[in-house]
Structures are given as C-alpha cells and as structure tokens.
Write a protein that holds these residues in place. Structure first.
Motif, mmCIF file in Angstrom:
data_model
loop_
_atom_site.group_PDB
_atom_site.id
_atom_site.type_symbol
_atom_site.label_atom_id
_atom_site.label_comp_id
_atom_site.label_asym_id
_atom_site.label_seq_id
_atom_site.Cartn_x
_atom_site.Cartn_y
_atom_site.Cartn_z
ATOM 1 N N VAL A 112 -52.904 -25.264 25.988
ATOM 2 C CA VAL A 112 -51.893 -25.444 24.948
ATOM 3 C C VAL A 112 -50.870 -26.492 25.370
ATOM 4 C CG1 VAL A 112 -49.974 -24.331 23.748
ATOM 5 C CG2 VAL A 112 -52.168 -23.167 23.929
ATOM 6 N N ASP A 113 -50.365 -26.360 26.582
ATOM 7 C CA ASP A 113 -49.348 -27.307 27.048
ATOM 8 C C ASP A 113 -49.899 -28.724 27.156
ATOM 9 O OD1 ASP A 113 -47.673 -25.154 27.144
ATOM 10 O OD2 ASP A 113 -47.370 -25.174 29.317
ATOM 11 N N ALA A 114 -51.166 -28.854 27.537
ATOM 12 C CA ALA A 114 -51.783 -30.179 27.626
ATOM 13 C C ALA A 114 -51.896 -30.818 26.243
ATOM 14 C CB ALA A 114 -53.156 -30.084 28.279
ATOM 15 N N GLY A 115 -52.247 -30.021 25.231
ATOM 16 C CA GLY A 115 -52.334 -30.549 23.877
ATOM 17 C C GLY A 115 -50.988 -31.016 23.349
ATOM 18 N N ILE A 116 -49.955 -30.224 23.629
ATOM 19 C CA ILE A 116 -48.605 -30.624 23.219
ATOM 20 C C ILE A 116 -48.217 -31.931 23.915
ATOM 21 C CG2 ILE A 116 -46.164 -29.993 23.321
ATOM 22 C CD1 ILE A 116 -47.095 -27.044 23.110
ATOM 23 N N MET A 117 -48.533 -32.041 25.203
ATOM 24 C CA MET A 117 -48.191 -33.237 25.960
ATOM 25 C C MET A 117 -48.915 -34.465 25.421
ATOM 26 S SD MET A 117 -46.458 -34.663 28.352
ATOM 27 C CE MET A 117 -45.776 -33.216 29.164
ATOM 28 N N LEU A 118 -50.188 -34.310 25.082
ATOM 29 C CA LEU A 118 -50.952 -35.426 24.525
ATOM 30 C C LEU A 118 -50.296 -35.946 23.255
ATOM 31 C CD1 LEU A 118 -53.537 -37.192 24.421
ATOM 32 C CD2 LEU A 118 -54.594 -35.336 23.129
ATOM 33 N N LEU A 158 -57.555 -32.210 32.064
ATOM 34 C CA LEU A 158 -58.033 -31.639 30.806
ATOM 35 C C LEU A 158 -58.326 -32.683 29.738
ATOM 36 C CD1 LEU A 158 -58.652 -28.786 29.849
ATOM 37 C CD2 LEU A 158 -56.445 -28.766 28.714
ATOM 38 N N VAL A 159 -57.484 -33.695 29.640
ATOM 39 C CA VAL A 159 -57.649 -34.719 28.599
ATOM 40 C C VAL A 159 -56.905 -35.962 29.058
ATOM 41 C CG1 VAL A 159 -55.588 -34.077 27.258
ATOM 42 C CG2 VAL A 159 -57.571 -35.053 26.074
ATOM 43 N N GLY A 160 -57.217 -37.082 28.443
ATOM 44 C CA GLY A 160 -56.520 -38.312 28.767
ATOM 45 C C GLY A 160 -56.207 -39.092 27.515
#
Length: 250
Positions: A112-118, A158-160
C-alpha cells in the motif's frame, strides 16, 4: 475552476518516449522531497527510494524488466523499495523487536505504501513537466534487482518509475477507463455493474486503440486473459522469503 492538480491527475498517461534532455538536480530533489511527504502506515516510513542515473545501470534494469526500451531511454529510474529496516531500527531504539515484517499485514502495508509513493512521485514529476511510466516489470527477476541495488534483508524492490522529458512528437494520450458507475459504487459492492462495465469497456478500449492507429493492441479482455491466465512473475514468493518476509498472521 479546474485545479492544476486535477488536470495532472486526469491527464496522466504513461510516457514511453523521451527526448534525452536531462532531469535537473534541482528538479529531482524537489520531486523526491515532495514524494517523501506521502503518507505511510503508522508513520513507519517503511519506503525507501533508490535513484539511478547511471545509464549502464538503467540499461541493466531495462533488461531485468524484460528488455523494455522505455526504461533504457529514461534519464532517471527510481525504484520504490519496501524497507522495514527503518522501523525495525526505530523499534530497537525503543527497546522492542519489530515482528511486522514477518506477517501478512507487513506485506500489505509495504504494498500500500509503495503504491502511494509511486503516485506521489509521478504527480510531482508531472507538475515539473516530466513524463514517467510505472514499471512493475522489475518483479520479473526480483533477485537480480536485489543484487543490483545491494538491498539488505527485510527490503524488497516492489515497483519503479522512469523519469525524463517526454518527446512531444510521440506524445501519448490518457487511456479511457471502465465506466465510473462500475468503478465507484454507492454503499455496497455491485457485481452486476462491474461485469456490465467490463463489456462496455471492451468496446470502448477497442475503439480508442483503433483511433490511435494501434490496431494491433489487444482488447481489454484479451489483455487480461494474456496476463492473468498464468503467474507471469513466478519468483516473487521465493524472493520475498529470501529477504526475510513471511506471509503469516502469528
């Protein structure tokens, strides 16, 4: 009056062609500082960013992601890393040991936090005139990313996102979405609306692709079937376990 922020959100689209113009240090600093203000669960701040400018390293990330040319052409690549090293250090400072990284909730918190950051990174970049594309393809070989970036235990790439100056001669357009009524439902989930929306969107997206001159692109149904009929990134669980994450409740 439409705000600038709403314009940015409504006009968001993936940028896959860059001019090669540099991303200034000042602008990059502003993007990173703005993204750092994104919310995180319990203010744990369990996200770190690895910012890559070295073109050889970016080329290697492109290979890991499956040979994506839009990655290789980017001026900057930012990897969003789930990072429980930070809250673990904070817990030890308070005389406790963190266990969240050993739980299903910990993995959910990180995702969740990674998606918000993206979203924060891409919106901040767009506000300064830069284009970007979210790259989930780094999970195609997560261990290669872990090794490339030197990620320790209890962290995970997780994502870039790519970052660069969009080529105006190859500008993309915002892709339509499923009907709003089948996406935002009043009070209770409406399965019939979701299924009807899929049928409507199948026709709408086909017409949109054709209008862009991209008649070879798959329909919504064909695209979902192509990806989701298989586990297309089959090494995630093993890589998570290797980094010390465990999907359990107790």
């Amino acid at each position: 009056m439409t705000s600038t922020t709403l314009d940015l959100l409504n006009q968001r689209h993936s940028v896959r062609h860059f001019t090669g113009a540099p991303v200034s240090d000042a602008h990059l600093h502003t993007i990173l500082a703005a993204a750092q203000q994104a919310p995180t669960s319990v203010n744990g701040q369990q996200i770190s960013l690895v910012v890559t400018r070295d073109k050889a390293t970016i080329a290697r990330i492109a290979e890991i992601a499956g040979g994506q040319p839009q990655v290789a052409a980017a001026e900057v690549f930012i990897t969003v890393v789930v990072d429980f090293q930070r809250p673990m250090a904070a817990a030890r400072l308070a005389g406790a040991e963190s266990v969240i990284q050993d739980s299903a909730e910990g993995i959910m918190v990180g995702a969740v936090d990674a998606g918000i950051m993206l979203q924060a990174l891409q919106t901040a970049a767009a506000a300064l005139g830069y284009g970007s594309t979210a790259i989930g393809g780094i999970r195609r070989d997560p261990q290669a990313m872990i090794d490339l970036l030197g990620l320790p235990a209890h962290t995970f790439p997780l994502v870039g996102t790519t970052l660069g100056v969009a080529d105006p001669e190859q500008a993309g357009q915002p892709k339509p979405r499923v009907p709003l009524a089948s996406f935002a439902m009043a009070e209770r989930y409406d399965l019939a609306a979701v299924q009807q929306g899929v049928s409507q969107y199948e026709d709408q997206l086909r017409q949109w692709w054709d209008a862009q001159g991209l008649t070879q692109m798959p329909s919504y149904a064909a695209s979902c079937a192509m990806y989701y009929k298989q586990i297309y990134f089959p090494h995630i669980a093993a890589a998570f376990a290797g980094q010390g994450f465990h999907f359990k409740d107790q």
